[in-house]
Scaffold this motif. Structure first.
Motif, PDB file in Angstrom:
ATOM      1  N   SER A  94       0.853  -1.194   0.000  1.00 16.36           N
ATOM      2  CA  SER A  94       0.000   0.000   0.000  1.00 16.36           C
ATOM      3  C   SER A  94       0.879   1.231   0.000  1.00 16.36           C
ATOM      4  CB  SER A  94      -0.956   0.008   1.200  1.00 16.36           C
ATOM      5  OG  SER A  94      -0.250   0.039   2.416  1.00 16.36           O
ATOM      6  N   TYR A  95       0.284   2.364  -0.355  1.00 20.73           N
ATOM      7  CA  TYR A  95       1.067   3.562  -0.641  1.00 20.73           C
ATOM      8  C   TYR A  95       1.664   4.213   0.596  1.00 20.73           C
ATOM      9  CZ  TYR A  95       2.385   7.969  -2.869  1.00 20.73           C
ATOM     10  OH  TYR A  95       3.078   9.074  -3.310  1.00 20.73           O
ATOM     11  N   LEU A  96       1.105   5.300   1.039  1.00 25.34           N
ATOM     12  CA  LEU A  96       1.771   6.070   2.081  1.00 25.34           C
ATOM     13  C   LEU A  96       1.516   5.518   3.468  1.00 25.34           C
ATOM     14  CD1 LEU A  96       1.359   9.788   0.996  1.00 25.34           C
ATOM     15  CD2 LEU A  96       3.476   8.481   1.247  1.00 25.34           C
ATOM     16  N   THR A  97       0.274   5.193   3.735  1.00 24.07           N
ATOM     17  CA  THR A  97      -0.067   4.777   5.087  1.00 24.07           C
ATOM     18  C   THR A  97      -0.820   3.464   5.049  1.00 24.07           C
ATOM     19  OG1 THR A  97      -2.282   5.727   5.246  1.00 24.07           O
ATOM     20  CG2 THR A  97      -0.421   7.212   5.646  1.00 24.07           C
ATOM     21  N   VAL A  98      -0.989   2.883   6.222  1.00 24.81           N
ATOM     22  CA  VAL A  98      -1.682   1.609   6.318  1.00 24.81           C
ATOM     23  C   VAL A  98      -3.163   1.756   5.984  1.00 24.81           C
ATOM     24  CG1 VAL A  98      -2.244   1.881   8.762  1.00 24.81           C
ATOM     25  CG2 VAL A  98      -1.933  -0.399   7.818  1.00 24.81           C
ATOM     26  N   ASN A  99      -3.693   2.977   5.968  1.00 30.76           N
ATOM     27  CA  ASN A  99      -5.110   3.171   5.711  1.00 30.76           C
ATOM     28  C   ASN A  99      -5.454   3.346   4.238  1.00 30.76           C
ATOM     29  OD1 ASN A  99      -5.751   3.101   8.463  1.00 30.76           O
ATOM     30  ND2 ASN A  99      -5.106   5.222   8.692  1.00 30.76           N
ATOM     31  N   THR A 100      -4.468   3.255   3.387  1.00 32.42           N
ATOM     32  CA  THR A 100      -4.748   3.327   1.953  1.00 32.42           C
ATOM     33  C   THR A 100      -4.932   1.919   1.402  1.00 32.42           C
ATOM     34  OG1 THR A 100      -2.383   3.439   1.532  1.00 32.42           O
ATOM     35  CG2 THR A 100      -3.586   5.512   1.603  1.00 32.42           C
ATOM     36  N   GLU A 101      -5.454   1.835   0.190  1.00 33.35           N
ATOM     37  CA  GLU A 101      -5.794   0.552  -0.405  1.00 33.35           C
ATOM     38  C   GLU A 101      -4.578  -0.355  -0.475  1.00 33.35           C
ATOM     39  OE1 GLU A 101      -7.441   0.855  -4.274  1.00 33.35           O
ATOM     40  OE2 GLU A 101      -7.703  -1.311  -4.522  1.00 33.35           O
ATOM     41  N   ALA A 102      -4.756  -1.598  -0.086  1.00 32.91           N
ATOM     42  CA  ALA A 102      -3.713  -2.604  -0.230  1.00 32.91           C
ATOM     43  C   ALA A 102      -3.963  -3.402  -1.506  1.00 32.91           C
ATOM     44  CB  ALA A 102      -3.695  -3.535   0.978  1.00 32.91           C
ATOM     45  N   PHE A 103      -2.903  -3.583  -2.280  1.00 36.79           N
ATOM     46  CA  PHE A 103      -2.973  -4.358  -3.514  1.00 36.79           C
ATOM     47  C   PHE A 103      -2.291  -5.698  -3.252  1.00 36.79           C
ATOM     48  CE2 PHE A 103      -4.531  -1.165  -6.438  1.00 36.79           C
ATOM     49  CZ  PHE A 103      -4.288   0.007  -5.752  1.00 36.79           C
ATOM     50  N   PHE A 104      -2.956  -6.765  -3.666  1.00 39.13           N
ATOM     51  CA  PHE A 104      -2.475  -8.107  -3.363  1.00 39.13           C
ATOM     52  C   PHE A 104      -1.924  -8.798  -4.590  1.00 39.13           C
ATOM     53  CE2 PHE A 104      -3.724  -9.108   0.985  1.00 39.13           C
ATOM     54  CZ  PHE A 104      -4.507  -8.004   1.281  1.00 39.13           C
ATOM     55  N   GLY A 105      -0.952  -9.661  -4.350  1.00 36.07           N
ATOM     56  CA  GLY A 105      -0.495 -10.565  -5.381  1.00 36.07           C
ATOM     57  C   GLY A 105      -1.480 -11.721  -5.545  1.00 36.07           C
ATOM     58  N   GLN A 106      -1.157 -12.631  -6.463  1.00 37.63           N
ATOM     59  CA  GLN A 106      -2.046 -13.747  -6.774  1.00 37.63           C
ATOM     60  C   GLN A 106      -1.938 -14.887  -5.773  1.00 37.63           C
ATOM     61  OE1 GLN A 106      -4.422 -12.894  -8.857  1.00 37.63           O
ATOM     62  NE2 GLN A 106      -3.908 -13.929 -10.751  1.00 37.63           N
ATOM     63  N   GLY A 107      -0.939 -14.819  -4.904  1.00 38.84           N
ATOM     64  CA  GLY A 107      -0.797 -15.852  -3.885  1.00 38.84           C
ATOM     65  C   GLY A 107       0.161 -16.957  -4.283  1.00 38.84           C
ATOM     66  N   THR A 108       0.737 -17.593  -3.259  1.00 42.20           N
ATOM     67  CA  THR A 108       1.580 -18.780  -3.428  1.00 42.20           C
ATOM     68  C   THR A 108       0.968 -19.896  -2.599  1.00 42.20           C
ATOM     69  OG1 THR A 108       3.642 -17.530  -3.744  1.00 42.20           O
ATOM     70  CG2 THR A 108       3.833 -19.811  -3.000  1.00 42.20           C
ATOM     71  N   ARG A 109       0.629 -20.986  -3.259  1.00 42.27           N
ATOM     72  CA  ARG A 109       0.054 -22.131  -2.540  1.00 42.27           C
ATOM     73  C   ARG A 109       1.177 -23.075  -2.165  1.00 42.27           C
ATOM     74  NH1 ARG A 109      -5.004 -23.970  -1.885  1.00 42.27           N
ATOM     75  NH2 ARG A 109      -5.759 -22.416  -3.351  1.00 42.27           N
ATOM     76  N   LEU A 110       1.444 -23.180  -0.865  1.00 37.62           N
ATOM     77  CA  LEU A 110       2.549 -23.991  -0.361  1.00 37.62           C
ATOM     78  C   LEU A 110       2.013 -25.199   0.389  1.00 37.62           C
ATOM     79  CD1 LEU A 110       5.603 -24.358   0.248  1.00 37.62           C
ATOM     80  CD2 LEU A 110       5.222 -23.049   2.344  1.00 37.62           C
ATOM     81  N   THR A 111       2.556 -26.366   0.040  1.00 35.35           N
ATOM     82  CA  THR A 111       2.226 -27.600   0.751  1.00 35.35           C
ATOM     83  C   THR A 111       3.508 -28.180   1.315  1.00 35.35           C
ATOM     84  OG1 THR A 111       0.397 -28.034  -0.760  1.00 35.35           O
ATOM     85  CG2 THR A 111       1.190 -29.879   0.571  1.00 35.35           C
ATOM     86  N   VAL A 112       3.507 -28.502   2.613  1.00 31.53           N
ATOM     87  CA  VAL A 112       4.656 -29.120   3.260  1.00 31.53           C
ATOM     88  C   VAL A 112       4.279 -30.549   3.623  1.00 31.53           C
ATOM     89  CG1 VAL A 112       6.316 -28.998   5.147  1.00 31.53           C
ATOM     90  CG2 VAL A 112       5.367 -26.891   4.171  1.00 31.53           C
ATOM     91  N   VAL A 113       5.054 -31.493   3.086  1.00 30.28           N
ATOM     92  CA  VAL A 113       4.725 -32.917   3.312  1.00 30.28           C
ATOM     93  C   VAL A 113       5.861 -33.643   3.999  1.00 30.28           C
ATOM     94  CG1 VAL A 113       3.128 -32.997   1.373  1.00 30.28           C
ATOM     95  CG2 VAL A 113       5.544 -33.534   1.014  1.00 30.28           C
TER      96      VAL A 113
END
Lengths: 113, 111
Positions: A94-113
């Motif tokens: 997010s830009y200047l402060t924590v109260n501005t819009e947060a933009f997210f990535g597509q995610g990483t799906r992690l499996t630990v076996v």
């Protein structure tokens, strides 16, 4: 515009292995965050950063480490993978402060076996 | 204990019905945000509410920030199947910089 880019999208790790989840943003945002999301649940904050060289722990930091050497990059390191770390990981900025819009990535799906 | 408590956790309704979901906390927030997340995607911002008592409308969605800035609600009028998704509230309490999320309300709108 690329926005927030996470790599890899999927990964399977064996118990005890290490890996780094990469996150980069091209929006010149100061704030960056790492979250994990377990199935059917909300997001839990792992670590966050308010600018290059500054990082802080979130709700669930144990088993993870981060660094913020540049404004663009905020990698998340898992040192000794455990089954409890199986989750979907999201990076956000997010830009200047924590109260501005947060933009997210597509995610990483992690499996630990 | 979650900083932000959302209710209900699950909601399944018929197309055309109205609904309200809630986000509550014992902490004061300078602002609260509502996000919507679809399967396999990251959350996307719907709205930010900043002023206590503020009401914001986004088409059929109405968002309200409590007077004390500790809670918020999201009301959907005449829900449609396209409204199906996970609705998350988020914010940083006080002067903190760590943005926390609630556990979400999973909404299913049946045609």
């Amino acid at each position: 515009n690329a926005g927030v880019t996470q790599t890899p999208k999927f990964r399977i790790l064996k118990i005890g292995q290490s890996m780094t989840l990469q996150c980069t943003q091209d929006m010149n945002h100061n704030y960056m965050y790492w979250y994990r999301q377990d199935p059917g649940m909300g997001l839990k904050l792992i670590y966050y950063s308010v600018g290059a060289g500054i990082t802080d722990k979130g709700e669930v930091p144990n088993g993870y480490n981060v660094s913020r050497s540049t404004t663009e990059d905020f990698p998340l390191r898992l040192e000794l993978a455990a089954p409890s770390q199986t989750s979907v990981y999201f990076c956000a900025s997010s830009y200047l402060t924590v109260n501005t819009e947060a933009f997210f990535g597509q995610g990483t799906r992690l499996t630990v076996v | 204990t979650q900083l932000l408590e959302q209710s209900p956790q699950f909601l399944s309704i018929q197309e055309g019905e109205n609904l309200t979901v809630y986000c509550n906390s014992s902490s004061v927030f300078s602002s609260l945000q509502w996000y919507r997340q679809e399967p396999g995607e990251g959350p996307v911002l719907l709205v930010t509410v900043v002023t206590g008592g503020e009401v914001k409308k986004l088409k059929r969605l109405t968002f309200q920030f409590g007077d004390a800035r500790k809670d918020s609600s999201l009301h959907i009028t005449a829900a449609q199947p396209g409204d199906t998704g996970l609705y998350l509230c988020a914010g940083a309490a006080g002067n903190n910089n760590d943005m926390r999320f609630g556990a979400g309300t999973r909404l299913t709108v049946k045609p």
